[in-house]
Scaffold this active site. Structure first.
Site, PDB file in Angstrom:
ATOM      1  N   CYS A 180      13.260  16.554  -2.701  1.00 42.42           N
ATOM      2  CA  CYS A 180      14.300  15.639  -3.200  1.00 42.42           C
ATOM      3  C   CYS A 180      13.774  14.951  -4.463  1.00 42.42           C
ATOM      4  O   CYS A 180      12.629  14.483  -4.499  1.00 42.42           O
ATOM      5  CB  CYS A 180      14.685  14.607  -2.147  1.00 42.42           C
ATOM      6  SG  CYS A 180      15.368  15.356  -0.663  1.00 42.42           S
ATOM      7  N   CYS A 208       8.479   2.450  10.749  1.00 43.87           N
ATOM      8  CA  CYS A 208       8.896   3.688  10.096  1.00 43.87           C
ATOM      9  C   CYS A 208       7.712   4.646  10.170  1.00 43.87           C
ATOM     10  O   CYS A 208       6.622   4.314   9.700  1.00 43.87           O
ATOM     11  CB  CYS A 208       9.261   3.383   8.648  1.00 43.87           C
ATOM     12  SG  CYS A 208       9.628   4.851   7.691  1.00 43.87           S
ATOM     13  N   CYS A 257       5.778  16.433   2.134  1.00 39.09           N
ATOM     14  CA  CYS A 257       7.102  16.949   2.480  1.00 39.09           C
ATOM     15  C   CYS A 257       7.440  18.106   1.554  1.00 39.09           C
ATOM     16  O   CYS A 257       7.080  18.094   0.379  1.00 39.09           O
ATOM     17  CB  CYS A 257       8.153  15.848   2.327  1.00 39.09           C
ATOM     18  SG  CYS A 257       9.812  16.359   2.831  1.00 39.09           S
ATOM     19  N   CYS A 302       8.890   5.453   0.355  1.00 44.17           N
ATOM     20  CA  CYS A 302       8.304   6.635   0.964  1.00 44.17           C
ATOM     21  C   CYS A 302       7.270   7.356   0.099  1.00 44.17           C
ATOM     22  O   CYS A 302       7.606   7.826  -0.972  1.00 44.17           O
ATOM     23  CB  CYS A 302       9.471   7.606   1.111  1.00 44.17           C
ATOM     24  SG  CYS A 302       9.729   8.172   2.714  1.00 44.17           S
ATOM     25  N   CYS A 362      12.239  11.257  -4.413  1.00 42.29           N
ATOM     26  CA  CYS A 362      11.322  10.869  -3.338  1.00 42.29           C
ATOM     27  C   CYS A 362       9.865  11.127  -3.693  1.00 42.29           C
ATOM     28  O   CYS A 362       9.513  12.221  -4.149  1.00 42.29           O
ATOM     29  CB  CYS A 362      11.693  11.629  -2.072  1.00 42.29           C
ATOM     30  SG  CYS A 362      10.674  11.180  -0.662  1.00 42.29           S
ATOM     31  N   GLU A 402       1.391   7.407   5.623  1.00 39.82           N
ATOM     32  CA  GLU A 402       1.712   5.986   5.525  1.00 39.82           C
ATOM     33  C   GLU A 402       2.920   5.630   6.360  1.00 39.82           C
ATOM     34  O   GLU A 402       3.671   6.494   6.811  1.00 39.82           O
ATOM     35  CB  GLU A 402       1.951   5.624   4.068  1.00 39.82           C
ATOM     36  CG  GLU A 402       3.146   6.316   3.465  1.00 39.82           C
ATOM     37  CD  GLU A 402       3.231   6.041   1.970  1.00 39.82           C
ATOM     38  OE1 GLU A 402       2.609   6.804   1.211  1.00 39.82           O
ATOM     39  OE2 GLU A 402       3.903   5.083   1.568  1.00 39.82           O
TER      40      GLU A 402
HETATM   41  N1  SAH Z   1      13.158  13.949   5.295  1.00 41.55           N
HETATM   42  C1  SAH Z   1      13.962  12.972   5.954  1.00 41.55           C
HETATM   43  C2  SAH Z   1      13.232  11.696   6.288  1.00 41.55           C
HETATM   44  C3  SAH Z   1      12.309  11.097   5.265  1.00 41.55           C
HETATM   45  S1  SAH Z   1      13.006  10.308   3.866  1.00 41.55           S
HETATM   46  C4  SAH Z   1      15.204  12.685   5.154  1.00 41.55           C
HETATM   47  O1  SAH Z   1      15.372  13.279   4.103  1.00 41.55           O
HETATM   48  O2  SAH Z   1      16.044  11.927   5.606  1.00 41.55           O
HETATM   49  C5  SAH Z   1      13.663   8.810   4.497  1.00 41.55           C
HETATM   50  C6  SAH Z   1      14.816   8.249   3.682  1.00 41.55           C
HETATM   51  O3  SAH Z   1      14.346   7.646   2.472  1.00 41.55           O
HETATM   52  C7  SAH Z   1      15.816   9.305   3.264  1.00 41.55           C
HETATM   53  O4  SAH Z   1      17.129   8.827   3.411  1.00 41.55           O
HETATM   54  C8  SAH Z   1      15.459   9.509   1.821  1.00 41.55           C
HETATM   55  O5  SAH Z   1      16.491  10.126   1.142  1.00 41.55           O
HETATM   56  C9  SAH Z   1      15.135   8.090   1.384  1.00 41.55           C
HETATM   57  N2  SAH Z   1      14.381   7.969   0.145  1.00 41.55           N
HETATM   58  C10 SAH Z   1      13.415   8.746  -0.337  1.00 41.55           C
HETATM   59  N3  SAH Z   1      12.978   8.323  -1.526  1.00 41.55           N
HETATM   60  C11 SAH Z   1      13.685   7.214  -1.825  1.00 41.55           C
HETATM   61  C12 SAH Z   1      13.700   6.306  -2.927  1.00 41.55           C
HETATM   62  N4  SAH Z   1      12.900   6.476  -3.983  1.00 41.55           N
HETATM   63  N5  SAH Z   1      14.561   5.282  -2.872  1.00 41.55           N
HETATM   64  C13 SAH Z   1      15.379   5.108  -1.804  1.00 41.55           C
HETATM   65  N6  SAH Z   1      15.410   5.921  -0.755  1.00 41.55           N
HETATM   66  C14 SAH Z   1      14.580   6.975  -0.757  1.00 41.55           C
END
Ligand code: SAH
Length: 345
Positions: free
Chosen positions: A113, A102, A109, A333, A116, A89
């Site tokens: 985290c 984006c 992934c 995301c 996420c 997506e």
């Molecule tokens: N793996 C990379 C890029 C993908 S995530 C990274 O970690 O940066 C893109 C961004 O979205 C990152 O800053 C991530 O921490 C953030 N992100 C992921 N889930 C989120 C959520 N539920 N709310 C806000 N930001 C989020």
């Protein structure tokens, strides 16, 4: 079948030679492919050549499966399908300076985290450069009625770009190719959770791409609670790599910080973050957390965001609050893909 749209003109020349075609065809094919068209639409090529190409190669690997337009703003969330049946997506965002896309760099992934949605099912596979470019072609297709194009790209969709660096580098060079999409590297940002050795590797490429670091914590103890990568690399080593990136590229670092209630959003956390970043050429992006129902984490109130921001500003840390976009269309995301997978029989 080989993916032609992820190849440079020089590589295409080799392919043309292998099918007994003159090398000048490579330039024509490259420019068509980077416009996002299929073999059938390459009208200045002889029909016989188009058939030859169709039998040995794929043209555009990415197709639009669904699009969801926000009723709140001009945001469009897109679900794409890939040749192997996987889906990914992305989001088209409209800013005053134009349209930003984006894009995803992996299916799923592996980084784990806690906040996420992309990582809930792990990482399925890396995307190819052609599949990253294909997301831009699809978005441009959607923007055509508005007579607009994607001018900025953020590698902030699903996946950790640093774990797919060879294809990401190929993508960056193709997307900025003068005979292709010709998107300035200065208009491209790459977001990472901080895979330290890869930050050095990317820095040594000397590309003027903006590096965003998903920091999300003012100290290692808090970071380890929400980001498994923090068990591998300390914040101190991560910021050292970021400073090296800045030295090599001259681009200031963007620090991503999602405010999570009860975890990292207190006034003390803001003071600690200020001390951590003091003197570093960076800009903090405060992100209101997108709620992921599978995770019992919650964002904070508008007032809390503002007071966090006020503390950073008082301490002379450059910071802004990121605009929330497409909140009504599963803008976070990985959410759209996840819902799609759940709905599939
Ligand atoms: N793996 C990379 C890029 C993908 S995530 C990274 O970690 O940066 C893109 C961004 O979205 C990152 O800053 C991530 O921490 C953030 N992100 C992921 N889930 C989120 C959520 N539920 N709310 C806000 N930001 C989020």
């Amino acid at each position: 079948m080989k993916e032609l749209s992820g190849m440079f003109p020089e590589e295409l020349a080799g392919e043309m030679a292998s099918i007994s075609e003159p090398s000048y065809r490579a330039k024509q094919v490259f420019s068509w492919l980077q416009k996002g068209v299929s073999f059938d639409q390459m009208t200045n090529l002889p029909a016989a050549l188009r058939e030859k190409l169709k039998s040995s190669y794929t043209d555009q690997p990415v197709r639009i499966l669904e699009k969801h337009e926000s009723a709140l703003d001009d945001t469009v969330k897109v679900l794409y399908s890939l040749p192997d049946g996987n889906c990914i997506e992305g989001v088209i965002m409209h800013y005053h300076y134009g349209y930003t896309l984006c894009i995803s760099t992996q299916v799923g992934c592996a980084m784990g985290c806690l906040f996420c949605a992309s990582t809930l099912e792990g990482c399925v596979r890396n995307l190819t450069a052609a599949e990253m470019l294909g997301q831009i072609h699809c978005a441009n297709e959607l923007l055509r009625p508005k007579d607009a194009r994607i001018g900025h790209v953020v590698l902030m969709g699903s996946g950790e770009p640093m774990l797919n660096l060879p294809e990401v580098l190929r993508f960056l060079r193709l997307a900025s190719h003068e005979q292709g999409l010709n998107i300035s590297l200065r208009h491209i940002s790459l977001s990472t959770c901080g895979v330290v050795p890869k930050v050095y590797e990317l820095a040594d490429e000397h590309l003027p791409v903006t590096l965003s670091l998903s920091l999300h914590a003012p100290n290692d103890r808090i970071r380890r609670q929400i980001m498994p990568i923090a068990d591998k690399y300390t914040i101190s080593d991560t910021l050292k790599a970021c400073r090296y990136y800045l030295e090599q590229t001259g681009r200031r670092i963007i620090i991503e910080y999602a405010l999570i209630d009860g975890i990292n959003a207190s006034p003390e956390n803001a003071e600690e973050l200020s001390r951590l970043l003091r003197g570093m050429q960076c800009h903090v992006n405060l992100i209101p957390l997108n709620h992921v129902p599978e995770r019992h984490l919650f964002g904070v109130s508008e007032r809390q965001v503002q007071s966090f921001l006020d503390i950073l500003e008082k301490n002379h840390i450059s910071a802004t609050r990121r605009r929330e976009m497409g909140d009504d269309i599963q803008g976070a995301c990985g959410q759209l893909r996840k819902h799609h997978l759940e709905e599939k029989p």
